[in-house]
Design a protein around this motif. Structure first.
Motif, PDB file in Angstrom:
ATOM      1  N   ALA A   1       0.832  -1.207   0.000  1.00  0.00           N
ATOM      2  CA  ALA A   1       0.000   0.000   0.000  1.00  0.00           C
ATOM      3  C   ALA A   1       0.868   1.258   0.000  1.00  0.00           C
ATOM      4  O   ALA A   1       0.554   2.239  -0.688  1.00  0.00           O
ATOM      5  CB  ALA A   1      -0.941  -0.004   1.200  1.00  0.00           C
ATOM      6  N   ILE A   2       1.946   1.236   0.760  1.00  0.00           N
ATOM      7  CA  ILE A   2       2.849   2.383   0.799  1.00  0.00           C
ATOM      8  C   ILE A   2       3.453   2.629  -0.581  1.00  0.00           C
ATOM      9  O   ILE A   2       3.488   3.764  -1.063  1.00  0.00           O
ATOM     10  CB  ILE A   2       3.949   2.167   1.860  1.00  0.00           C
ATOM     11  CG1 ILE A   2       3.340   2.255   3.264  1.00  0.00           C
ATOM     12  CG2 ILE A   2       5.079   3.188   1.692  1.00  0.00           C
ATOM     13  CD1 ILE A   2       4.265   1.778   4.369  1.00  0.00           C
TER      14      ILE A   2
ATOM     15  N   GLU B   1       2.267   1.676  -3.483  1.00  0.00           N
ATOM     16  CA  GLU B   1       1.210   2.047  -4.429  1.00  0.00           C
ATOM     17  C   GLU B   1       0.806   3.518  -4.295  1.00  0.00           C
ATOM     18  O   GLU B   1       0.438   4.155  -5.283  1.00  0.00           O
ATOM     19  CB  GLU B   1      -0.012   1.149  -4.211  1.00  0.00           C
ATOM     20  CG  GLU B   1      -1.143   1.416  -5.165  1.00  0.00           C
ATOM     21  CD  GLU B   1      -2.336   0.497  -4.928  1.00  0.00           C
ATOM     22  OE1 GLU B   1      -3.385   0.771  -5.528  1.00  0.00           O
ATOM     23  OE2 GLU B   1      -2.224  -0.471  -4.153  1.00  0.00           O
ATOM     24  N   HIS B   2       0.875   4.045  -3.093  1.00  0.00           N
ATOM     25  CA  HIS B   2       0.356   5.394  -2.840  1.00  0.00           C
ATOM     26  C   HIS B   2       1.425   6.410  -2.449  1.00  0.00           C
ATOM     27  O   HIS B   2       1.122   7.409  -1.802  1.00  0.00           O
ATOM     28  CB  HIS B   2      -0.723   5.330  -1.757  1.00  0.00           C
ATOM     29  CG  HIS B   2      -1.887   4.489  -2.149  1.00  0.00           C
ATOM     30  ND1 HIS B   2      -2.825   4.886  -3.079  1.00  0.00           N
ATOM     31  CD2 HIS B   2      -2.243   3.240  -1.783  1.00  0.00           C
ATOM     32  CE1 HIS B   2      -3.720   3.931  -3.246  1.00  0.00           C
ATOM     33  NE2 HIS B   2      -3.393   2.921  -2.477  1.00  0.00           N
ATOM     34  N   SER B   3       2.659   6.147  -2.828  1.00  0.00           N
ATOM     35  CA  SER B   3       3.724   7.087  -2.485  1.00  0.00           C
ATOM     36  C   SER B   3       4.801   7.061  -3.557  1.00  0.00           C
ATOM     37  O   SER B   3       4.696   6.347  -4.541  1.00  0.00           O
ATOM     38  CB  SER B   3       4.329   6.736  -1.122  1.00  0.00           C
ATOM     39  OG  SER B   3       5.162   5.595  -1.227  1.00  0.00           O
ATOM     40  N   GLU B   4       5.833   7.813  -3.309  1.00  0.00           N
ATOM     41  CA  GLU B   4       6.982   7.867  -4.211  1.00  0.00           C
ATOM     42  C   GLU B   4       7.998   6.779  -3.882  1.00  0.00           C
ATOM     43  O   GLU B   4       9.008   6.651  -4.566  1.00  0.00           O
ATOM     44  CB  GLU B   4       7.661   9.238  -4.095  1.00  0.00           C
ATOM     45  CG  GLU B   4       6.723  10.410  -4.290  1.00  0.00           C
ATOM     46  CD  GLU B   4       6.637  10.841  -5.736  1.00  0.00           C
ATOM     47  OE1 GLU B   4       7.656  10.741  -6.436  1.00  0.00           O
ATOM     48  OE2 GLU B   4       5.549  11.254  -6.148  1.00  0.00           O
TER      49      GLU B   4
END
Length: 173
Positions: free
Chosen positions: A40-41, A43-46
């Motif tokens: 999840a990190i 997928e939703h971050s740089e």
């Protein structure tokens, strides 16, 4: 009754997820999987995989929240180093919860390799390690005596039963 943190570790493809999910279902406990958190990190971050300590840090905080609510928590990760193992125990201690450390192994080398090479992933975007990467991974021996469950000889049901028996003895003792 005090909540318990079940800290489950072991090399990839030993059966951690299967056992951890079965245990969480049986206990109706919160289930935290560091691989899910890390995916999840990413997928939703740089950030790119591996995300380092970030996934574990989020897991520790989520576990603390659940334990403080009085819920048992099954936390599953490779948990390769003493520092990560100590951190899970600190989470339980700070929450006033009990803790059980569990190491999942697969003593049958050929079976372990077969699992690595034929496993189906259930997390989009997660790149599984190769057999070579698993063999060369920095996975340190435990400096305490976790409950060791060998999935080469135990079914998931038998592994969960062993955890529950150990928990019952500890609570009675």
């Amino acid at each position: 009754m005090t909540a318990t943190l079940f800290s489950i570790g072991g090399l990839p493809a030993t059966g951690k997820t299967t056992v951890a999910r079965a245990l969480a279902r049986r206990l109706r406990a919160a289930y935290l999987r560091v691989d899910t958190i890390e995916a999840a990190i990413v997928e939703h971050s740089e950030l790119a995989h591996p995300v380092g300590v970030v996934g574990y840090a989020v897991g520790y905080r989520l576990a603390a929240d659940q334990l403080q609510l009085g819920l048992d928590v099954v936390a599953e990760s490779v948990n390769p180093l003493g520092i990560t193992r100590d951190a899970w125990l600190a989470v339980a201690t700070e929450a006033g919860a009990g803790a059980m450390e569990i190491e999942i192994i697969c003593s049958d080398r050929a079976e372990h390799r077969r699992r690595v090479e034929h496993r189906t992933l259930d997390i989009d975007g997660l790149v599984p390690p190769t057999w070579e990467e698993i063999e060369n991974r920095d996975y340190r021996p435990w400096d305490r005596d976790p409950l060791v469950l060998d999935t080469a000889v135990l079914t998931p049901t038998a592994a969960v039963q062993r955890v529950l028996q150990t928990l019952s003895r500890r609570r009675a003792g």
